[in-house]
Scaffold this active site. Structure first.
Site, PDB file in Angstrom:
ATOM      1  N   SER A  48      73.937  11.680  46.592  1.00  0.00           N
ATOM      2  CA  SER A  48      73.387  12.299  45.593  1.00  0.00           C
ATOM      3  C   SER A  48      73.865  12.056  45.069  1.00  0.00           C
ATOM      4  O   SER A  48      75.224  11.788  44.806  1.00  0.00           O
ATOM      5  CB  SER A  48      73.476  13.693  46.726  1.00  0.00           C
ATOM      6  OG  SER A  48      73.397  14.717  46.489  1.00  0.00           O
ATOM      7  N   TYR A  63      78.856  18.868  51.674  1.00  0.00           N
ATOM      8  CA  TYR A  63      78.332  17.948  51.446  1.00  0.00           C
ATOM      9  C   TYR A  63      78.708  16.494  50.400  1.00  0.00           C
ATOM     10  O   TYR A  63      78.118  15.504  50.324  1.00  0.00           O
ATOM     11  CB  TYR A  63      77.385  19.006  51.220  1.00  0.00           C
ATOM     12  CG  TYR A  63      75.825  17.727  50.584  1.00  0.00           C
ATOM     13  CD1 TYR A  63      74.449  16.847  51.932  1.00  0.00           C
ATOM     14  CD2 TYR A  63      75.445  17.212  49.685  1.00  0.00           C
ATOM     15  CE1 TYR A  63      73.418  16.637  51.356  1.00  0.00           C
ATOM     16  CE2 TYR A  63      74.329  17.458  49.118  1.00  0.00           C
ATOM     17  CZ  TYR A  63      73.742  16.477  50.107  1.00  0.00           C
ATOM     18  OH  TYR A  63      71.831  15.529  49.807  1.00  0.00           O
TER      19      TYR A  63
END
Length: 242
Positions: free
Chosen positions: A142, A165
């Site tokens: 990401s 995350y």
């Protein structure tokens, strides 16, 4: 056993994972579509089979050691090698709670899927990857996994502050490099990819890219030849900063 090139995509029953599975099957690979939910996984497989694609369901919960071992045994009993592994499965449990208030339970649960999951899956399938001789491993990273981007005020990723995350994806980049170093001499290439801000259940469908657009880089890195890179982090515009 079959001579056809084999691929495994985790978290393949929807979103980017489904799009990656479709793209790899369209490229001529036989794709194992991994999912922990048997009903949803088989439904996704049926949809792609209806399009004439060579896909099959593989039950796998990347957060469970026994499930991953069973999955590796099932694939190994059917084929002699795995040519592509896409560690796509991932979760976000909390989009609102600030870092100082996030529960350790949520942090640990996120790491089990986003970080430990790719490690345990890659380890379990290493014998099949080695048997392929020129396998490709793709880690679904990401933009928030880049410390450069999350600290750059001009980057959209700097506006995100998700403790569990973000840190899981930062660590996944280090995991990518570790496996790449070990496997390089074997001809196995390992890279992380950044799909962009994709509309998926992960972000409550707030992204601006389609899953198909988000899958492009992962598919590209899964299909690179021996001249391609290893141990890198890539997005739609090429190499990304760590």
């Amino acid at each position: 056993m079959t001579d056809k090139r084999q691929a495994l995509v985790t978290g393949a029953n929807k979103g980017i994972g489904l799009a990656i599975s479709k793209g790899l099957a369209q490229a001529g690979l036989s794709v194992w579509m991994g999912a922990r939910d048997r009903s949803r996984g088989k439904e996704a497989v049926r949809a792609l089979r209806d399009e004439g694609l060579d896909v099959k369901f593989l039950e796998i919960d990347v957060a469970d050691d026994k499930s991953v071992r069973r999955a590796a045994e099932a694939v190994g009993a059917d084929v002699g090698a795995l040519h592509v592994l896409v560690n796509n499965a991932g979760i976000i449990l909390d989009l609102e709670t600030p870092p100082s208030e996030l529960s350790m339970e949520d942090v640990k649960a996120t790491y089990e899927v986003n970080l430990y999951g790719p490690i345990r899956v890659t380890q379990a399938f290493t014998p099949l990857l080695k048997a392929a001789g020129d396998a490709r491993v793709v880690m679904m990273g990401s933009g928030v996994g880049s410390l450069t981007l999350v600290t750059d005020p001009t980057s959209i990723f700097s506006t995100v502050n998700l403790l569990a995350y973000t840190s899981s994806k930062v660590a996944l980049n280090a995991v990518t490099v570790s496996f790449a170093k070990e496997f390089e001499a074997l001809g196995i290439k390992v890279n992380a990819v950044e799909p962009g801000h994709v509309r998926t259940d992960l972000n409550n469908n707030t992204g601006f890219l389609t899953p198909e657009e988000g899958a492009v880089t992962a598919i590209k890195m899964a299909l690179i030849d021996q001249s391609g890179p290893t141990g890198g982090f890539f997005g739609s515009h090429g190499r990304q900063p760590w």
